[in-house]
Design an enzyme around this catalytic site. Structure first.
Site, PDB file in Angstrom:
ATOM      1  N   LYS A 114       0.623  -1.344  -0.078  1.00 36.11           N
ATOM      2  CA  LYS A 114      -0.038   0.173   0.114  1.00 36.11           C
ATOM      3  C   LYS A 114       0.740   1.253   0.094  1.00 36.11           C
ATOM      4  CE  LYS A 114      -4.678  -1.433   1.537  1.00 36.11           C
ATOM      5  NZ  LYS A 114      -4.470  -2.684   2.055  1.00 36.11           N
ATOM      6  N   LYS A 221      -4.950 -12.568  -6.533  1.00 38.53           N
ATOM      7  CA  LYS A 221      -6.277 -12.604  -6.031  1.00 38.53           C
ATOM      8  C   LYS A 221      -7.611 -11.669  -6.465  1.00 38.53           C
ATOM      9  CE  LYS A 221      -5.764  -9.623  -2.346  1.00 38.53           C
ATOM     10  NZ  LYS A 221      -6.178  -9.029  -0.742  1.00 38.53           N
ATOM     11  N   LYS A 224     -10.580  -5.600  -4.423  1.00 37.87           N
ATOM     12  CA  LYS A 224     -11.200  -4.297  -4.896  1.00 37.87           C
ATOM     13  C   LYS A 224     -10.163  -3.762  -5.674  1.00 37.87           C
ATOM     14  CE  LYS A 224     -13.680  -4.366  -1.542  1.00 37.87           C
ATOM     15  NZ  LYS A 224     -14.016  -4.235  -0.080  1.00 37.87           N
TER      16      LYS A 224
END
Ligand code: TYM
Length: 358
Positions: A114, A221, A224
């Site tokens: 992130k 995977k 979102k």
């Protein structure tokens, strides 16, 4: 004493099949077993680490509570609450942070991922090590910022778990590192203060392996931020279309040929949503080079819809029932705060910050 189960989901949007198969489905099954004291919550404080629009965040919390209930969570059997309704959590987060190292937080895979995104550093460069993130953050060479909340995300998650003394934390494979950190923080606290206070929680998978639900775009995977999600609220037509567009290859040319990743992903999904004889049928067809991917996808779409369509319908009914949602969450907050406040006052005492004048 019943074993305690706890888990949460961030309200960053509608729930997708990864959230359902990796987490929510397990919540419902564990609740149905009737042998646990269970806590399921919406991690709205965690969602703040990616700085959502306040109105969107607010709407997402309501939507996910409705999805929890629609999927089968029952407020009479489980404690269902919103994280920010339990002010003891942020206080314990402050206390636990005193025993957490910046370095170990910076080495967390989710943080690096992130942080790189927030800093605009290209992921997975050749020879990539941790130094690029560290250099950027400490050197402040750009004007971009990685917020401190993102760094201390694992402390907050550990607190969610430890404050309720959870034994089991049903989560998908991607959360296992956070769970490992939780155990480490619990051990460290206990050994620093010489107490056997916090328990070390474990993932729970009904004897199977932790689930990683793949996307339908060939690799990785479902998530979102990957933009490859099948949502629980997708309409039949849209869902079928997404599945029919899944990446495949030109088909096996030799018997028992190893599967390429996109095909393996389709089979992974099939195993999660379809009956064993259906899986067997398509596996045999693949091994005999007779498989028609179109048939496999059609079957997959129908089997996914069998799970999602009823949840979608119930979500619609529940979502607009303000009074019911408020009742559920008020009761949940009260129940969650009971144990949380007890834990907090015990921890304050252990750490020596109980005021002597009281
Ligand atoms: P979050 O919101 O990213 O995801 C919620 C749950 O969905 C699972 N999941 C998946 N499982 C399998 N395959 C996938 N493709 C997939 N995508 C998502 C996640 O593993 C997770 O179980 N940090 C947590 C929220 C949290 C929490 C907690 C969880 C905060 N505090 C305390 C448990 C206990 C998170 O970001 O999940």
């Amino acid at each position: 004493m019943k074993k305690i189960v706890l888990s949460g989901i961030r309200p960053t949007g509608q729930l997708h099949l990864g959230n359902y198969l990796g987490a929510l489905q397990k919540f419902v099954r564990m609740q149905q077993e009737g042998i646990y004291d269970s806590f399921f919550f919406i991690a709205d404080l965690h969602a703040l680490t990616t700085q959502p629009d306040p109105a969107v965040l607010h709407a997402n919390v309501r939507h996910i509570v409705a999805e929890y209930l629609a999927a089968g969570l029952d407020p009479e059997k489980s404690t269902i609450f919103v994280q920010s309704d339990v002010p003891e959590i942020p206080e314990l987060y402050l206390l636990l942070n005193m025993h957490v190292g910046i370095g170990e937080l910076m080495r967390t895979a989710a943080f690096k991922d992130k942080a790189r995104k927030q800093l605009g550093i290209t992921v997975n460069k050749e020879g990539d090590d941790d130094s690029d993130v560290a250099r950027e953050i400490i050197g402040n060479e750009s004007n971009k910022r990685v917020n401190a909340g993102l760094l201390t995300y694992p402390t907050l998650m550990a607190v969610d778990i430890l404050i309720q003394h959870a034994d089991f934390v049903p989560v998908g494979k991607d959360q296992e590192q956070h769970l490992e950190l939780t155990r480490r923080f619990a051990r460290r606290f206990n050994s620093f203060y010489g107490v056997e206070y916090f328990k070390e929680p474990e993932n729970f998978n009904f004897g199977g392996k932790p689930v990683k639900v793949p996307g339908l775009d060939g690799s990785g995977k479902m998530g979102k931020s990957e933009g490859n999600c099948i949502y629980l609220v997708d309409e039949d037509k849209a869902l079928r279309k997404k599945v029919m567009r899944a990446v495949t290859d030109s088909g096996p040319t030799e018997p028992n040929q190893p599967m390429a990743e996109p095909i393996e992903n389709l089979f992974t999904l099939l195993k999660l949503v379809s009956a064993p004889d259906v899986v067997e049928h398509f596996t045999t067809a693949y091994n005999n080079c007779e498989i028609r991917y179109g048939d496999l996808k059609k079957q997959l779409a129908e089997d996914i819809l069998k799970i999602t369509a009823p949840i979608r319908e119930r979500t619609r009914e529940i979502e607009n029932d303000d009074e019911y949602l408020a009742r559920v969450l008020k009761q949940g907050a009260e129940q969650a705060r009971e144990r949380a406040s007890k834990t907090l006052s015990e921890v304050r005492q252990i750490m020596g910050i109980t005021p002597f004048w009281k």
